[in-house]
Motif scaffolding. Structure first.
Motif, PDB file in Angstrom:
ATOM      1  N   THR A 139      -3.052  88.179  29.969  1.00 55.52           N
ATOM      2  CA  THR A 139      -3.515  87.556  28.726  1.00 55.52           C
ATOM      3  C   THR A 139      -3.063  88.374  27.524  1.00 55.52           C
ATOM      4  N   LEU A 140      -3.193  89.693  27.604  1.00 54.77           N
ATOM      5  CA  LEU A 140      -2.704  90.557  26.522  1.00 54.77           C
ATOM      6  C   LEU A 140      -1.208  90.346  26.295  1.00 54.77           C
ATOM      7  N   ASP A 183       3.376  87.485  23.039  1.00 55.03           N
ATOM      8  CA  ASP A 183       4.589  86.716  23.335  1.00 55.03           C
ATOM      9  C   ASP A 183       5.554  87.413  24.294  1.00 55.03           C
ATOM     10  N   ILE A 184       5.010  88.034  25.333  1.00 55.04           N
ATOM     11  CA  ILE A 184       5.843  88.608  26.396  1.00 55.04           C
ATOM     12  C   ILE A 184       5.791  87.652  27.580  1.00 55.04           C
ATOM     13  N   ASP A 223      11.767  92.251  25.389  1.00 56.34           N
ATOM     14  CA  ASP A 223      10.313  92.392  25.274  1.00 56.34           C
ATOM     15  C   ASP A 223       9.820  93.799  25.605  1.00 56.34           C
ATOM     16  N   LEU A 224      10.725  94.686  25.950  1.00 55.88           N
ATOM     17  CA  LEU A 224      10.320  96.021  26.388  1.00 55.88           C
ATOM     18  C   LEU A 224       9.569  96.793  25.304  1.00 55.88           C
ATOM     19  N   SER A 225      10.025  96.733  24.070  1.00 53.87           N
ATOM     20  CA  SER A 225       9.339  97.492  23.014  1.00 53.87           C
ATOM     21  C   SER A 225       7.917  96.977  22.812  1.00 53.87           C
ATOM     22  N   LYS A 226       7.713  95.661  22.902  1.00 55.70           N
ATOM     23  CA  LYS A 226       6.356  95.107  22.790  1.00 55.70           C
ATOM     24  C   LYS A 226       5.494  95.569  23.962  1.00 55.70           C
ATOM     25  N   MET A 227       6.088  95.621  25.143  1.00 55.79           N
ATOM     26  CA  MET A 227       5.347  96.067  26.330  1.00 55.79           C
ATOM     27  C   MET A 227       4.961  97.530  26.209  1.00 55.79           C
ATOM     28  N   MET A 228       5.843  98.346  25.665  1.00 53.75           N
ATOM     29  CA  MET A 228       5.539  99.769  25.489  1.00 53.75           C
ATOM     30  C   MET A 228       4.386  99.951  24.500  1.00 53.75           C
TER      31      MET A 228
END
Length: 111
Positions: free
Chosen positions: A73-74, A79-80, A100-105
């Motif tokens: 959900t997060l 938007d990942i 999407d890696l930077s958003k995941m980090m």
């Protein structure tokens, strides 16, 4: 089995997910041609530019109700898109697009 042995010998990434009628192999780009040759016209889709994010948790994750629901959900809220997800006890492996890696980090800094 030969492909797995080769990849593991090279200390590469190899995940095999078996569905009822299909297989998904997650590995590095360097093995692309080997996979194409081995499976020839049986490949349904081959994705590129993906990253493997492995989240390591303590043993309590096994009994933590809603852990994956909370995590996904997060990820959806920022938007990942999850391409693939698998787990092995305390490891949760999430395959996402490299963009999407930077958003995941940033997200992993929350816990």
């Amino acid at each position: 089995e030969g492909l797995e042995k080769t990849i593991r010998k090279d200390q590469g990434v190899y995940h095999l997910i078996q569905g009822t009628t299909t297989l998904t192999i997650v590995t590095q780009e360097v093995y692309k041609e080997k996979i194409k040759k081995l499976f020839e016209n049986k490949i349904i889709s081959m994705e590129h530019d993906l990253v493997d994010v492995t989240l390591k948790s303590d043993e309590s994750v096994e009994t933590a109700v809603g852990f994956l629901a909370y995590l996904t959900t997060l990820m959806a809220h920022i938007d990942i898109n999850i391409i693939e997800i698998l787990s092995a006890w305390t490891d949760t492996v999430i395959i996402i697009h490299k963009d999407d890696l930077s958003k995941m980090m940033e997200l992993t800094k929350l816990w």
